[in-house]
Write an enzyme that holds these catalytic residues in place. Structure first.
Site, PDB file in Angstrom:
ATOM      1  N   LYS A 131       0.839  -1.205   0.000  1.00 43.61           N
ATOM      2  CA  LYS A 131       0.000   0.000   0.000  1.00 43.61           C
ATOM      3  C   LYS A 131       0.871   1.251   0.000  1.00 43.61           C
ATOM      4  CE  LYS A 131      -2.430   1.753   3.698  1.00 43.61           C
ATOM      5  NZ  LYS A 131      -2.460   3.224   3.714  1.00 43.61           N
ATOM      6  N   ASP A 158      -3.492   4.228  -1.976  1.00 41.16           N
ATOM      7  CA  ASP A 158      -4.461   4.726  -0.988  1.00 41.16           C
ATOM      8  C   ASP A 158      -4.477   6.253  -1.053  1.00 41.16           C
ATOM      9  OD1 ASP A 158      -6.126   5.013   1.194  1.00 41.16           O
ATOM     10  OD2 ASP A 158      -4.598   4.480   2.685  1.00 41.16           O
ATOM     11  N   LYS A 217      -7.436   8.036  -1.787  1.00 46.73           N
ATOM     12  CA  LYS A 217      -8.785   8.502  -1.389  1.00 46.73           C
ATOM     13  C   LYS A 217      -9.233   9.716  -2.210  1.00 46.73           C
ATOM     14  CE  LYS A 217      -8.313   6.938   3.424  1.00 46.73           C
ATOM     15  NZ  LYS A 217      -6.880   6.614   3.486  1.00 46.73           N
ATOM     16  N   ASP A 273     -13.208  14.535  -5.880  1.00 44.43           N
ATOM     17  CA  ASP A 273     -13.212  15.805  -6.619  1.00 44.43           C
ATOM     18  C   ASP A 273     -14.361  15.718  -7.620  1.00 44.43           C
ATOM     19  OD1 ASP A 273     -12.365  18.221  -7.995  1.00 44.43           O
ATOM     20  OD2 ASP A 273     -10.343  17.840  -7.250  1.00 44.43           O
ATOM     21  N   ILE A 274     -14.412  16.625  -8.588  1.00 46.28           N
ATOM     22  CA  ILE A 274     -15.470  16.512  -9.592  1.00 46.28           C
ATOM     23  C   ILE A 274     -15.211  15.256 -10.443  1.00 46.28           C
ATOM     24  CG2 ILE A 274     -16.019  18.978  -9.665  1.00 46.28           C
ATOM     25  CD1 ILE A 274     -14.356  19.111 -12.283  1.00 46.28           C
ATOM     26  N   PRO A 275     -16.270  14.689 -11.042  1.00 46.44           N
ATOM     27  CA  PRO A 275     -16.125  13.410 -11.747  1.00 46.44           C
ATOM     28  C   PRO A 275     -14.981  13.395 -12.758  1.00 46.44           C
ATOM     29  CG  PRO A 275     -18.441  13.949 -11.535  1.00 46.44           C
ATOM     30  CD  PRO A 275     -17.690  15.139 -11.007  1.00 46.44           C
ATOM     31  N   THR A 297     -12.179  15.076 -12.976  1.00 43.96           N
ATOM     32  CA  THR A 297     -10.836  15.084 -12.374  1.00 43.96           C
ATOM     33  C   THR A 297     -10.495  13.735 -11.759  1.00 43.96           C
ATOM     34  OG1 THR A 297     -11.102  17.421 -11.930  1.00 43.96           O
ATOM     35  CG2 THR A 297      -9.391  16.299 -10.680  1.00 43.96           C
ATOM     36  N   THR A 334     -12.398   6.761   9.667  1.00 42.38           N
ATOM     37  CA  THR A 334     -12.473   6.285  11.048  1.00 42.38           C
ATOM     38  C   THR A 334     -12.082   7.381  12.042  1.00 42.38           C
ATOM     39  OG1 THR A 334     -10.350   5.242  10.589  1.00 42.38           O
ATOM     40  CG2 THR A 334     -12.251   3.801  10.727  1.00 42.38           C
ATOM     41  N   ARG A 340       2.241  -1.365  11.080  1.00 43.04           N
ATOM     42  CA  ARG A 340       3.221  -1.413  12.157  1.00 43.04           C
ATOM     43  C   ARG A 340       3.434  -2.763  12.843  1.00 43.04           C
ATOM     44  NH1 ARG A 340       0.737   3.948  14.566  1.00 43.04           N
ATOM     45  NH2 ARG A 340      -1.018   2.940  13.503  1.00 43.04           N
TER      46      ARG A 340
HETATM   47  O1  C5P Z   1       0.301   0.562  11.137  1.00 41.42           O
HETATM   48  P1  C5P Z   1      -1.141   0.202  10.937  1.00 41.42           P
HETATM   49  O2  C5P Z   1      -1.353  -1.310  10.829  1.00 41.42           O
HETATM   50  O3  C5P Z   1      -2.054   0.835  11.948  1.00 41.42           O
HETATM   51  O4  C5P Z   1      -1.478   0.812   9.496  1.00 41.42           O
HETATM   52  C1  C5P Z   1      -2.739   0.791   8.950  1.00 41.42           C
HETATM   53  C2  C5P Z   1      -2.753   1.445   7.625  1.00 41.42           C
HETATM   54  O5  C5P Z   1      -4.111   1.492   7.184  1.00 41.42           O
HETATM   55  C3  C5P Z   1      -2.261   2.896   7.622  1.00 41.42           C
HETATM   56  O6  C5P Z   1      -1.589   3.131   6.383  1.00 41.42           O
HETATM   57  C4  C5P Z   1      -3.512   3.717   7.718  1.00 41.42           C
HETATM   58  O7  C5P Z   1      -3.419   4.954   7.075  1.00 41.42           O
HETATM   59  C5  C5P Z   1      -4.512   2.823   6.974  1.00 41.42           C
HETATM   60  N1  C5P Z   1      -5.911   3.028   7.372  1.00 41.42           N
HETATM   61  C6  C5P Z   1      -6.356   2.875   8.659  1.00 41.42           C
HETATM   62  N2  C5P Z   1      -7.680   3.081   8.950  1.00 41.42           N
HETATM   63  C7  C5P Z   1      -8.536   3.406   7.985  1.00 41.42           C
HETATM   64  C8  C5P Z   1      -8.106   3.546   6.676  1.00 41.42           C
HETATM   65  C9  C5P Z   1      -6.762   3.344   6.395  1.00 41.42           C
HETATM   66  O8  C5P Z   1      -5.588   2.553   9.548  1.00 41.42           O
HETATM   67  N3  C5P Z   1      -9.808   3.542   8.291  1.00 41.42           N
END
Ligand code: C5P
Length: 254
Positions: free
Chosen positions: A39, A66, A68, A71-73, A75, A130, A222
């Site tokens: 990712k 990732d 996310k 924007d307008i369709p 773009t 989240t 992590r």
């Molecule tokens: O290190 P960790 O396992 O927490 O990383 C999770 C990854 O998933 C990060 O890159 C974080 O930005 C992404 N992410 C998240 N929660 C979301 C969407 C994406 O932790 N709702």
């Protein structure tokens, strides 16, 4: 399209939350035998640029971008087509951009992949971040709906507009499966094996519980990247995923 025939490795996505090509390359070369998809988020992309995609592809692995987009369709569709040209196979856009933004993007992305003879991209939706809770949704965005119901409705909007799947926390899965069906792809972050540190995540789930609750792809960062022995950590996650897939396959049908 679903992940039923995919092996554990190809369902594991490693978050490359680093700043430099050197750090990213070290993680990819060390872990590519245990991870099918890497990712790339805004942190790494804004530092390194499209070379990061080439590096991962040269190592024989797929990319989840990732970014996310919202924007307008026109773009979002054209930016998505550019991602496809770079060789990205998974990427995400905000469902809150609406049905036209989603369907225009899906159409152009799939046409672009086809015309270049590239694999069909997997386009995923983001619902409510989240980092948002009910209070911020109601008081700042003035949306009075219950946040869980709202997530389910946005997932359904995404599916009805042509998305392949959604990013969701494990707790959202029953609602999303009910709204969107069994073939809609669910990708779940905040994965924490029992032996790992929770960090800043709030609603975490183990790799095993995620698979058993119907998640297709797991995003792990992590617990693997910060481990003293990253290869052993990745192997442990993979073993847990493999065992859960095997248990699911052997579970008695009702
Ligand atoms: O290190 P960790 O396992 O927490 O990383 C999770 C990854 O998933 C990060 O890159 C974080 O930005 C992404 N992410 C998240 N929660 C979301 C969407 C994406 O932790 N709702």
């Amino acid at each position: 399209m679903n992940t039923k025939n995919k092996c554990a490795r190809d369902r594991l996505i490693l978050a490359l939350d680093v700043n430099t090509m050197e750090e990213a390359r070290e993680l990819v070369t060390e872990l590519k035998d245990y991870v099918g998809v890497f990712k790339v988020g805004l942190q790494l992309f804004t530092s390194v640029g499209p070379d990061i995609i080439k590096m991962i592809r040269d190592e024989g692995r797929e990319i989840f971008f990732d970014g996310k987009f919202h924007d307008i369709p026109n773009t979002v569709a054209k930016a998505s087509a550019n991602l496809i040209k770079h060789g990205v196979t998974f990427f995400n856009i905000h469902t809150i951009g609406g049905s036209k933004m989603i369907s225009t993007t899906v159409k152009l992305a799939k046409e672009t992949a086809k015309s270049l003879g590239l694999p069909k991209p997997t386009i995923l939706g983001v619902t409510i971040l989240t980092s948002f809770g009910q209070r911020t949704l109601t008081e700042e965005l003035l949306i009075s709906q219950n946040i869980d119901d709202y997530v389910g409705k946005l997932a359904k909007l995404g599916r009805d507009s042509g998305l392949d799947g959604i990013i969701a926390s494990a707790t959202d899965i029953p609602k999303i499966r009910k709204e969107c069906g069994e073939d809609f792809i669910i990708l779940c972050p905040a994965i924490r094996p029992t032996w790992s540190v929770v960090n800043d995540q709030i609603r975490v789930v183990t790799p095993s519980d995620a698979i058993k609750s119907g998640v297709d792809y797991l995003v792990v960062g992590r617990p693997i990247t910060s481990a003293t022995d990253r290869v052993s950590a990745a192997k442990l996650v993979l073993d847990e995923v493999e065992e859960a897939i095997a248990e699911m396959a052997c579970a008695p049908t009702e």
